[in-house]
Design a protein around this motif. Sequence first.
Motif, PDB file in Angstrom:
ATOM      1  N   HIS A 208       0.877  -1.190  -0.037  1.00 42.85           N
ATOM      2  CA  HIS A 208       0.085   0.065   0.093  1.00 42.85           C
ATOM      3  C   HIS A 208       0.701   1.180   0.044  1.00 42.85           C
ATOM      4  O   HIS A 208       1.634   1.458   1.037  1.00 42.85           O
ATOM      5  N   LYS A 209       0.894   2.102  -0.970  1.00 35.46           N
ATOM      6  CA  LYS A 209       1.689   3.154  -1.281  1.00 35.46           C
ATOM      7  C   LYS A 209       1.137   4.244  -0.593  1.00 35.46           C
ATOM      8  O   LYS A 209       1.871   5.712  -0.744  1.00 35.46           O
ATOM      9  N   GLY A 249      10.849  19.025  -3.902  1.00 40.03           N
ATOM     10  CA  GLY A 249      10.801  17.585  -4.341  1.00 40.03           C
ATOM     11  C   GLY A 249       9.635  16.948  -3.658  1.00 40.03           C
ATOM     12  O   GLY A 249       9.448  15.669  -3.725  1.00 40.03           O
ATOM     13  N   LEU A 250       8.853  17.695  -3.017  1.00 37.13           N
ATOM     14  CA  LEU A 250       7.499  16.798  -2.118  1.00 37.13           C
ATOM     15  C   LEU A 250       6.303  17.424  -2.874  1.00 37.13           C
ATOM     16  O   LEU A 250       6.102  18.313  -3.375  1.00 37.13           O
ATOM     17  N   SER A 251       5.515  16.159  -3.090  1.00 32.62           N
ATOM     18  CA  SER A 251       4.100  16.316  -3.694  1.00 32.62           C
ATOM     19  C   SER A 251       3.288  15.278  -2.774  1.00 32.62           C
ATOM     20  O   SER A 251       3.796  14.312  -2.115  1.00 32.62           O
ATOM     21  N   THR A 252       1.876  15.664  -3.024  1.00 33.21           N
ATOM     22  CA  THR A 252       0.719  14.978  -2.204  1.00 33.21           C
ATOM     23  C   THR A 252      -0.282  14.680  -3.060  1.00 33.21           C
ATOM     24  O   THR A 252      -0.517  15.444  -4.195  1.00 33.21           O
ATOM     25  N   ARG A 253      -1.039  13.574  -3.131  1.00 37.16           N
ATOM     26  CA  ARG A 253      -1.937  12.873  -3.799  1.00 37.16           C
ATOM     27  C   ARG A 253      -3.001  12.670  -2.944  1.00 37.16           C
ATOM     28  O   ARG A 253      -3.189  11.969  -1.783  1.00 37.16           O
ATOM     29  N   ASN A 295      10.691  13.268  -4.346  1.00 37.33           N
ATOM     30  CA  ASN A 295      11.435  13.085  -5.669  1.00 37.33           C
ATOM     31  C   ASN A 295      10.818  12.171  -6.721  1.00 37.33           C
ATOM     32  O   ASN A 295      11.664  11.392  -7.296  1.00 37.33           O
ATOM     33  N   GLY A 296       9.353  11.827  -6.604  1.00 38.55           N
ATOM     34  CA  GLY A 296       8.441  11.136  -7.516  1.00 38.55           C
ATOM     35  C   GLY A 296       8.381   9.770  -6.939  1.00 38.55           C
ATOM     36  O   GLY A 296       7.698   8.898  -7.524  1.00 38.55           O
ATOM     37  N   ALA A 297       8.862   9.444  -5.830  1.00 36.30           N
ATOM     38  CA  ALA A 297       8.508   8.089  -5.170  1.00 36.30           C
ATOM     39  C   ALA A 297       7.873   8.178  -3.768  1.00 36.30           C
ATOM     40  O   ALA A 297       7.958   9.096  -3.096  1.00 36.30           O
ATOM     41  N   GLN A 298       6.843   7.278  -3.799  1.00 38.61           N
ATOM     42  CA  GLN A 298       6.102   7.318  -2.602  1.00 38.61           C
ATOM     43  C   GLN A 298       6.720   6.894  -1.264  1.00 38.61           C
ATOM     44  O   GLN A 298       7.853   5.997  -1.221  1.00 38.61           O
ATOM     45  N   VAL A 299       6.554   7.889  -0.292  1.00 38.30           N
ATOM     46  CA  VAL A 299       7.134   7.685   1.056  1.00 38.30           C
ATOM     47  C   VAL A 299       5.958   7.422   2.215  1.00 38.30           C
ATOM     48  O   VAL A 299       4.904   7.776   1.946  1.00 38.30           O
ATOM     49  N   ASN A 300       6.402   6.909   3.250  1.00 39.59           N
ATOM     50  CA  ASN A 300       5.582   6.732   4.632  1.00 39.59           C
ATOM     51  C   ASN A 300       4.738   7.974   4.817  1.00 39.59           C
ATOM     52  O   ASN A 300       5.683   9.127   5.106  1.00 39.59           O
TER      53      ASN A 300
END
Length: 310
Positions: A208-209, A249-253, A295-300
């Motif tokens: 689960h990302k 480098g931070l984004s949210t969805r 930076n484009g990768a999902q993190v906790n």
Amino acid sequence: MNIIVLNSKRGHSRTLPVPRHWPWLLAVALVVFPAIIGVSAYLLAYRVGGQPEFTPVMTERFAGQLEQQQQVLSQLDQQSQEQFRALTLKLAQAQARLVRLDALGERLVEVADIGGDEFDFSSVPGVGGPESPEEGASYELPSFMGALDQMTATLERRERQLDILEDLLADKQLEDQTYLSGRPLTKGWMSSRFGRRSDPFSGRVAWHKGVDFAGKEGTPIVATGAGVVTYSGERSGYGKMVEINHGNGLSTRYGHAKELLVEPGEIVRTGDVVGKVGSSGRSTGPHVHYEVLKNGAQVNPQPYIYRARR
């Protein structure tokens, strides 16, 4: 003192006593009277004949001195006018800088979120203190132009300092606004965490990302940080989704929304409503799927969710 009188015919002599004050009378008669007569004659001649006439040499000399004095006065008048114009220009520049400083000060008060009644640039600050019993040395006033130049230099230095301070405060405010923290729902609870879990559709172990927050349908979905909307629309698996770029480098969805309230390119602030909770896409019920990408990768997302807001 005695006077001896001789008679040549008879051969007799006669002594006449002279009083003591007679010599002074004789001196007055021989010196003072002639002087008085001379002065009186001069005054009488001055009144009768009028003022004595100046010679051509004296007249020319006086005319030359008068011309020199007029030249000196003309030079002084020209210098005073030039100094006055220079003073007027410097005062105008100083006033313009003061207006600039007041504007910067008001801007800093706004950026720093200080109350207007707490720091007012439009009023003169109060000063004071007890009178000192010791008298210092007398103060000598500097030249006016020198004092004006010194004030102008001080204003320039203060203006540069306020510019730098404004930039620092603006950067800090921007950093505080883009600081991710909190939950994407105003009301709701975390129904699924980040990491390995059993897939709700296949039952197999899957990754689960993001994290899921269950809530009532229509509950507002809020941005957890300020940024720019880079995506707003349908996406496979996410249903109706909003993506926000927060910089650094931070984004949210925010996925599975029932309704989206922002458009791509729109700027949002922390706490702005970007959509409403729904069950669009691959979903078993009303909730919001929340992801944090670095930076484009999902993190906790949990470290960002539980940290305090600035």
